[in-house]
Design an enzyme around this catalytic site. Structure first.
Site, PDB file in Angstrom:
ATOM      1  N   GLY A  72       2.245  -3.192  -3.604  1.00  0.00           N
ATOM      2  CA  GLY A  72       2.645  -1.778  -3.540  1.00  0.00           C
ATOM      3  C   GLY A  72       3.327  -1.330  -4.819  1.00  0.00           C
ATOM      4  CG  ASP A  73       6.936  -3.092  -5.983  1.00  0.00           C
ATOM      5  OD1 ASP A  73       7.249  -2.081  -5.340  1.00  0.00           O
ATOM      6  OD2 ASP A  73       7.481  -4.200  -5.828  1.00  0.00           O
ATOM      7  CB  ALA A  74       0.741  -3.817  -8.554  1.00  0.00           C
ATOM      8  N   GLY A 134       3.184   1.308 -10.176  1.00  0.00           N
ATOM      9  CA  GLY A 134       3.208   1.169 -11.628  1.00  0.00           C
ATOM     10  C   GLY A 134       1.946   1.706 -12.271  1.00  0.00           C
TER      11      GLY A 134
END
Length: 346
Positions: free
Chosen positions: A299-301, A304
């Site tokens: 999810g962070d990827a 980003g």
């Protein structure tokens, strides 16, 4: 240092992920859900020693906003992204610095001598990840750091800001200052819900920030938690929940609010307050199960990739697609990491 500026300014809890696989017994023992993120309570504190003692652990640079910042830095030219948060003066902080440097992410940490850098136990079971965080130094971030000589020029020069919802557990006043500044200057402020417990138990803090947010990112479980906490009629209808968030009061009316909800390998839903009744649904290209290593940081990827493309001036549709590419890259590697040498995704 002060002469170098960055388009994207990110803030969050810097953590070192301590990752283990086949953690079914740990889920049972510590009463954890397979796909969740929580702050460690007293009953969880022994998990950090236990996993190091009894499991084969992998150490990976973590912290939601820091992961996303590294993802955005991966997508963008050098010196595009800067990140701040609070760390101790220990080896964990050095490991975080090394990971940031590899991706081209500049950091301006607040360092607390004598304190330990935060850590996150990542318990993997199949394609699920359960995150148990002890914030340690991360929750000692001081608002005055934003106006320090090293950081103030970076805040002033940034065009886009990103903050993780986790930061609201201790740093709402910091987020409020940043988001109000961004809104008043017509800069873009993005917030990630980060975990179901943020809309569930930190709803007041979340609602105080929401008017200043231009971009909201979350996943289906966080959207569901937001819907339940705010009395929406259908807690499963991602488009309707995204619409409710998109059309909630907004300070800077010159720019519509965009809400993006991911749903793992299924699809991603985007709703803009400019067209709240016209949700866009983006299919995710499925990855062969055999290629998936773990979903920690996916999810962070996505966030980003989305932010990197946004800073690069891409359309919202393109931003979602770049987010998908970065998420797909991440799940094929251990933890929140990206392919090296770099692969162009823009």
């Amino acid at each position: 240092m002060a002469s170098q500026t960055y388009q994207l300014f990110c803030i969050g809890n810097p953590l070192l992920d301590v990752q283990v696989t086949n953690g079914e017994e740990l889920l049972k023992k510590y009463d954890l859900k397979a796909n969740d993120a929580i702050l460690a309570e007293e009953k969880h504190m022994s998990i950090y020693d236990e996993i190091v003692k009894n499991y084969k652990v992998t150490y990976v640079a973590g912290g939601a906003s820091q992961n996303a910042a590294r993802g955005a830095a991966y997508v963008l030219p050098p010196n595009s992204v800067v990140y701040t948060g609070c760390v101790g003066d220990d080896d964990l902080a050095e490991q975080l610095r090394a990971a940031n440097k590899r991706e081209g992410l500049q950091e301006v940490y607040l360092v607390k001598p004598g304190q330990k850098t935060g850590a996150c136990a990542v318990v993997l079971t199949g394609h699920h990840r359960s995150l148990v965080t002890t914030l340690r130094a991360a929750e000692l971030f001081e608002q005055s750091h934003l106006s320090s000589p090293a950081v103030a020029p970076l805040v002033d020069a940034a065009k886009v800001f990103y903050v993780e919802g986790f930061f609201l557990t201790h740093g709402t006043s910091v987020v409020l200052e940043l988001s109000q500044k961004a809104s008043a200057a017509s800069k873009t402020f993005a917030l990630n819900f980060s975990a179901p417990f943020i809309p569930q138990f930190f709803g007041t803090q979340l609602q105080s920030i929401l008017p200043y947010c231009d971009i909201i990112i979350g996943n289906e479980t966080e959207a569901e938690a937001y819907a339940a906490a705010n009395g929406l009629p259908d807690t499963k209808d991602l488009a309707a929940i995204a619409k409710a968030v998109a059309i909630s009061p907004k300070s800077n009316k010159s720019r519509p609010r965009v809400v993006i909800f991911t749903h793992g390998a299924e699809s991603t839903t985007l709703v803009s307050s400019a067209e709240p009744d016209s949700p866009k649904v983006f299919k995710v290209n499925p990855i062969d199960d055999k290629l998936i290593v773990d979903t920690n940081g996916a999810g962070d990827a996505f966030a980003g990739g989305f932010l990197g493309a946004y800073v690069a001036g891409k359309s919202l549709d393109e931003c979602v697609e770049v987010g998908h590419k970065m998420g797909a890259m991440c799940v094929q590697l251990v933890g929140p990491q990206f392919l090296w040498p770099k692969v162009s995704v823009l």
